[in-house]
Design a protein around this motif. Structure first.
Motif, PDB file in Angstrom:
ATOM      1  N   PHE A 112      38.703 -89.630  82.648  1.00  0.00           N
ATOM      2  CA  PHE A 112      38.357 -88.296  83.100  1.00  0.00           C
ATOM      3  C   PHE A 112      38.986 -87.470  81.655  1.00  0.00           C
ATOM      4  CE2 PHE A 112      38.564 -89.779  87.323  1.00  0.00           C
ATOM      5  CZ  PHE A 112      37.334 -89.994  87.639  1.00  0.00           C
ATOM      6  N   ASP A 113      38.381 -86.190  81.579  1.00  0.00           N
ATOM      7  CA  ASP A 113      38.588 -85.379  80.458  1.00  0.00           C
ATOM      8  C   ASP A 113      38.135 -83.841  81.183  1.00  0.00           C
ATOM      9  OD1 ASP A 113      39.935 -84.157  78.431  1.00  0.00           O
ATOM     10  OD2 ASP A 113      38.431 -84.838  76.846  1.00  0.00           O
ATOM     11  N   LEU A 114      38.872 -82.842  80.328  1.00  0.00           N
ATOM     12  CA  LEU A 114      38.479 -81.635  80.908  1.00  0.00           C
ATOM     13  C   LEU A 114      37.046 -81.222  80.514  1.00  0.00           C
ATOM     14  CD1 LEU A 114      41.594 -79.396  79.815  1.00  0.00           C
ATOM     15  CD2 LEU A 114      40.941 -79.815  82.098  1.00  0.00           C
ATOM     16  N   THR A 115      36.271 -80.337  81.454  1.00  0.00           N
ATOM     17  CA  THR A 115      34.879 -80.267  81.221  1.00  0.00           C
ATOM     18  C   THR A 115      34.879 -79.086  80.301  1.00  0.00           C
ATOM     19  OG1 THR A 115      33.001 -79.257  82.309  1.00  0.00           O
ATOM     20  CG2 THR A 115      35.036 -78.308  83.267  1.00  0.00           C
ATOM     21  N   THR A 116      33.848 -78.954  79.545  1.00  0.00           N
ATOM     22  CA  THR A 116      33.642 -77.757  78.632  1.00  0.00           C
ATOM     23  C   THR A 116      32.692 -76.838  79.265  1.00  0.00           C
ATOM     24  OG1 THR A 116      31.846 -78.976  77.786  1.00  0.00           O
ATOM     25  CG2 THR A 116      34.062 -79.658  76.616  1.00  0.00           C
ATOM     26  N   GLU A 117      32.494 -76.936  80.452  1.00  0.00           N
ATOM     27  CA  GLU A 117      31.446 -76.075  81.102  1.00  0.00           C
ATOM     28  C   GLU A 117      32.224 -75.334  82.225  1.00  0.00           C
ATOM     29  OE1 GLU A 117      28.237 -78.002  82.530  1.00  0.00           O
ATOM     30  OE2 GLU A 117      27.400 -78.379  80.411  1.00  0.00           O
ATOM     31  N   GLY A 118      32.191 -73.993  82.206  1.00  0.00           N
ATOM     32  CA  GLY A 118      32.783 -73.282  83.066  1.00  0.00           C
ATOM     33  C   GLY A 118      34.318 -72.994  83.060  1.00  0.00           C
ATOM     34  N   GLY A 119      34.757 -71.995  83.944  1.00  0.00           N
ATOM     35  CA  GLY A 119      36.133 -71.453  83.227  1.00  0.00           C
ATOM     36  C   GLY A 119      36.363 -71.161  82.050  1.00  0.00           C
ATOM     37  N   TYR A 120      37.804 -71.029  81.696  1.00  0.00           N
ATOM     38  CA  TYR A 120      38.286 -70.893  80.257  1.00  0.00           C
ATOM     39  C   TYR A 120      38.616 -72.162  79.830  1.00  0.00           C
ATOM     40  CZ  TYR A 120      40.804 -68.963  76.318  1.00  0.00           C
ATOM     41  OH  TYR A 120      41.320 -68.433  75.311  1.00  0.00           O
ATOM     42  N   VAL A 133      39.620 -78.404  85.619  1.00  0.00           N
ATOM     43  CA  VAL A 133      38.520 -79.082  86.061  1.00  0.00           C
ATOM     44  C   VAL A 133      38.107 -80.200  85.332  1.00  0.00           C
ATOM     45  CG1 VAL A 133      36.004 -79.054  86.895  1.00  0.00           C
ATOM     46  CG2 VAL A 133      37.631 -77.256  87.192  1.00  0.00           C
ATOM     47  N   TYR A 134      38.042 -81.574  85.673  1.00  0.00           N
ATOM     48  CA  TYR A 134      37.890 -82.780  84.941  1.00  0.00           C
ATOM     49  C   TYR A 134      36.479 -83.132  85.388  1.00  0.00           C
ATOM     50  CZ  TYR A 134      42.511 -82.844  83.335  1.00  0.00           C
ATOM     51  OH  TYR A 134      43.798 -82.694  82.722  1.00  0.00           O
ATOM     52  N   THR A 135      35.978 -83.865  84.545  1.00  0.00           N
ATOM     53  CA  THR A 135      34.649 -84.785  84.576  1.00  0.00           C
ATOM     54  C   THR A 135      34.662 -86.052  83.899  1.00  0.00           C
ATOM     55  OG1 THR A 135      32.240 -84.583  84.305  1.00  0.00           O
ATOM     56  CG2 THR A 135      33.717 -83.619  82.599  1.00  0.00           C
ATOM     57  N   ASP A 136      33.959 -86.714  83.768  1.00  0.00           N
ATOM     58  CA  ASP A 136      33.799 -87.981  83.148  1.00  0.00           C
ATOM     59  C   ASP A 136      33.601 -88.012  81.533  1.00  0.00           C
ATOM     60  OD1 ASP A 136      31.081 -87.452  84.122  1.00  0.00           O
ATOM     61  OD2 ASP A 136      30.388 -88.921  82.627  1.00  0.00           O
ATOM     62  N   ILE A 137      34.213 -88.890  81.015  1.00  0.00           N
ATOM     63  CA  ILE A 137      34.043 -89.176  79.583  1.00  0.00           C
ATOM     64  C   ILE A 137      32.809 -89.957  79.144  1.00  0.00           C
ATOM     65  CG2 ILE A 137      35.126 -90.017  77.517  1.00  0.00           C
ATOM     66  CD1 ILE A 137      38.001 -89.241  78.948  1.00  0.00           C
ATOM     67  N   ARG A 138      32.355 -89.458  78.176  1.00  0.00           N
ATOM     68  CA  ARG A 138      30.831 -90.204  77.661  1.00  0.00           C
ATOM     69  C   ARG A 138      31.413 -90.468  75.897  1.00  0.00           C
ATOM     70  NH1 ARG A 138      26.646 -86.422  80.993  1.00  0.00           N
ATOM     71  NH2 ARG A 138      27.783 -86.442  82.814  1.00  0.00           N
ATOM     72  N   ARG A 139      30.570 -91.668  75.929  1.00  0.00           N
ATOM     73  CA  ARG A 139      30.694 -91.944  74.486  1.00  0.00           C
ATOM     74  C   ARG A 139      29.323 -92.506  73.739  1.00  0.00           C
ATOM     75  NH1 ARG A 139      34.925 -93.585  71.274  1.00  0.00           N
ATOM     76  NH2 ARG A 139      36.371 -93.469  72.872  1.00  0.00           N
ATOM     77  N   CYS A 140      29.291 -92.205  72.629  1.00  0.00           N
ATOM     78  CA  CYS A 140      27.680 -92.543  72.073  1.00  0.00           C
ATOM     79  C   CYS A 140      27.914 -93.888  71.341  1.00  0.00           C
ATOM     80  CB  CYS A 140      27.440 -91.603  71.055  1.00  0.00           C
ATOM     81  SG  CYS A 140      25.972 -91.892  69.948  1.00  0.00           S
ATOM     82  N   ASN A 141      26.912 -94.676  71.901  1.00  0.00           N
ATOM     83  CA  ASN A 141      26.955 -96.109  71.509  1.00  0.00           C
ATOM     84  C   ASN A 141      26.439 -96.338  70.256  1.00  0.00           C
ATOM     85  OD1 ASN A 141      27.646 -97.316  73.779  1.00  0.00           O
ATOM     86  ND2 ASN A 141      25.450 -97.028  74.796  1.00  0.00           N
ATOM     87  N   ASN A 142      25.756 -95.283  69.534  1.00  0.00           N
ATOM     88  CA  ASN A 142      25.268 -95.342  68.160  1.00  0.00           C
ATOM     89  C   ASN A 142      26.481 -94.882  66.994  1.00  0.00           C
ATOM     90  OD1 ASN A 142      22.630 -95.840  68.988  1.00  0.00           O
ATOM     91  ND2 ASN A 142      21.852 -94.026  68.391  1.00  0.00           N
ATOM     92  N   CYS A 143      27.099 -93.854  67.357  1.00  0.00           N
ATOM     93  CA  CYS A 143      28.142 -93.305  66.299  1.00  0.00           C
ATOM     94  C   CYS A 143      29.398 -93.273  66.841  1.00  0.00           C
ATOM     95  CB  CYS A 143      27.774 -92.002  65.833  1.00  0.00           C
ATOM     96  SG  CYS A 143      27.911 -90.365  67.167  1.00  0.00           S
TER      97      CYS A 143
END
Length: 529
Positions: A112-120, A133-143
């Motif tokens: 998990f990492d801090l969300t970039t949407e909502g709050g400061y 506020v935390y959300t799941d981390i995502r990673r691009c399989n291409n780059c």
């Protein structure tokens, strides 16, 4: 009957299993027979259909969660040859360990990492409380770009992404199957936060969840950790959360200022890099303020160095005219004791790796990570020089065998629970290479020449720290040149090598003799203050 053969066998067994031969006394035999009788009694109850908690809980299923796949593989192989199963693309190692069936799996770092949407920047303020506020981390399989909250990669626009939600689903599925979950993430604040997130994910599915802490990936360290599980250290978790919020608040806001001023959106600033950049700028300004330094070679073979001498122009003129002479006088000799350096911390390791091996910081940390996960060195992110009793024993075994009489243990005590960076086995780089190539030692990753260079540097520094001091002869004299008097000293002889047998950090110089000598070579350059 053959002590030499027994010694060789004992050493190989100890390298492979971290076990030593012990005397098998009648008392130990009696205790083993008593336990065997207890086990037979349990089996008889099972055959009679008498199912109790004692009979049912003979073997428990235990889920062990680590950070990296390499460490998962290394730990699993400590208990034998594991079975492998693949669940949704993730490898799970299954192996029997005593009264436990272990399932070892890797989280792949943070989930998990801090969300970039909502709050400061991901932090909400409610009633004077700041709530991250935390959300799941995502990673691009291409780059390979890592991000949150988006369905398309912000770097290359690809929709071929994978989410850490898959790791969460895997851990929950495995937790349902387990009697116990042991979280074995790295022993620092980052590892504690990862461990906390895993705890939150699996706790509703398995009541028995504990934390393991070990600073080296060895059988001995694992056994100790299994016998001393602990709870999550919440102050470490809170420290990491605050640090991550600082990353966002400081980094995002400063980066925007850079974009506004320079009109380049690829620029970035941060909690660490901004003050470091300020320090670099100050150091550059200091380096601009240079002073003269003169390297002089006399016709008796003596070399001396004068830093910021007065009347440097007069010195240069007399040298060009062949009139520059130097007088050596007031020679005295005395013995000095030279103590070994303490073992490496992260910063001292990085400094020496750059100066001695020419390795960049990131490359050195990558090499050290592999050595750690392969069970060859202790955890490499530490500011401690402390040496554990296990570390002292590693040094004792190597020194007693190779340098009898030179072992002198030092703990280098310091605050905190971490230990210095040190080898986990009493093997120098040459011996390690031999045991790996012969198959006596097996590790999850193949080591390169650079891995062995870094290991050799760490090994020599640590072993030297546990050896007797060196004794040297120091010559002191006064050098007079063009009205300047300079005190000089140099090591002319090594009287007792001590730790220098392993880590030769001292070089001797030729003795100076009293008299007046001609300067035959002179080089002047300007150096930073």
């Amino acid at each position: 009957d053959d002590e030499k053969a027994f010694h060789g066998l004992s050493k190989r067994i100890q390298l492979i299993t971290d076990e030593e031969f012990e005397e098998y006394t009648p008392e130990r035999a009696a205790e083993d027979l008593r336990r065997a009788d207890e086990d037979r009694g349990i089996i008889r109850k099972i055959r009679r259909g008498e199912f109790t908690a004692e009979t049912i809980d003979i073997v428990k299923s235990t889920l062990v969660v680590v950070e990296s796949p390499t460490k998962a593989k290394a730990i699993a192989y400590f208990f034998g040859r594991p079975a492998k199963r693949t669940i949704n693309g993730f490898t799970v190692y299954e192996v029997a360990g005593g009264q436990m069936i272990l399932n070892v799996v890797a989280s792949g770092g943070h989930i998990f990492d801090l969300t970039t949407e909502g709050g400061y920047h991901g932090v909400i303020k409610e009633n004077d409380l700041y709530i991250p506020v935390y959300t799941d981390i995502r990673r691009c399989n291409n780059c390979g770009e890592q991000f949150t909250d988006r369905d398309l990669c912000p770097e290359c626009g690809s929709s071929n992404i994978r989410s850490k939600k898959n790791v969460v689903d895997l851990l929950r599925k495995l937790s349902v199957e387990a009697n116990k979950v042991l979280i074995a993430t790295d022993p620092d604040a980052e590892g504690e936060k990862i461990g906390y997130d895993i705890y939150v994910v699996v706790k509703p599915y398995c009541k028995d969840v504990e934390r393991l802490e070990f600073h080296e990936v060895t059988r001995r360290a694992l056994r100790k950790a299994f016998s001393e599980p602990r709870n999550i250290k919440l102050p470490f978790v809170q420290a990491q959360i605050v640090r991550r919020i600082e990353d966002r608040w400081v980094g995002f806001e400063l980066s925007r200022k850079l974009w506004e001023n320079f009109k380049v959106t690829s620029l970035s600033a941060g909690r660490v890099q901004t003050p470091v950049l300020s320090w670099v700028i100050r150091r550059v300004e200091e380096l601009k303020r240079k002073i003269p330094a003169a390297e002089l070679h006399l016709d008796n073979g003596l070399s001396v160095r004068l830093v910021n001498p007065p009347n440097i122009e007069d010195l240069m003129r007399k040298f060009k005219e062949g009139e520059l002479n130097a007088t050596v006088e007031n020679i005295v000799f005395h013995e000095e004791t030279v103590y070994p350096q303490p073992p490496y911390t992260t910063d001292s390791m990085l400094k020496d790796a750059a100066q001695k091996l020419g390795f960049p910081v990131g490359y050195t940390m990558s090499l050290a990570q592999t050595l750690f996960e392969s069970g060859l060195i202790t955890y490499h992110r530490t500011d401690s020089t402390a040496v554990s009793t296990t570390g002292i024993d590693v040094a004792r075994r190597f020194i007693d065998e190779n340098y009898p009489g030179l072992f002198k243990p030092r703990e280098f005590r310091s605050e905190g629970a971490h230990e210095c960076i040190r080898p986990t086995k009493p093997l120098n780089a040459r011996q390690l290479r031999f045991y790996l190539s012969s198959g006596v030692l097996r590790i999850p990753q193949k080591l390169s020449a650079d891995h062995l260079k870094l290991y050799d540097m760490i090994f020599k520094r640590f072993i030297a720290s546990q050896m007797r001091e060196a004794k040297v002869m120091v010559q002191e004299f006064t050098l007079k040149i063009n009205g300047i008097e300079v005190k000089q000293n140099r090591i002319t002889k090594i009287l007792e090598e001590g730790f220098l047998n392993v880590n030769p950090i001292i070089t001797t110089k030729k003795e100076a003799a009293e008299g007046t000598y001609k300067v035959v070579h002179m080089k002047v350059r300007r150096e930073p203050t």
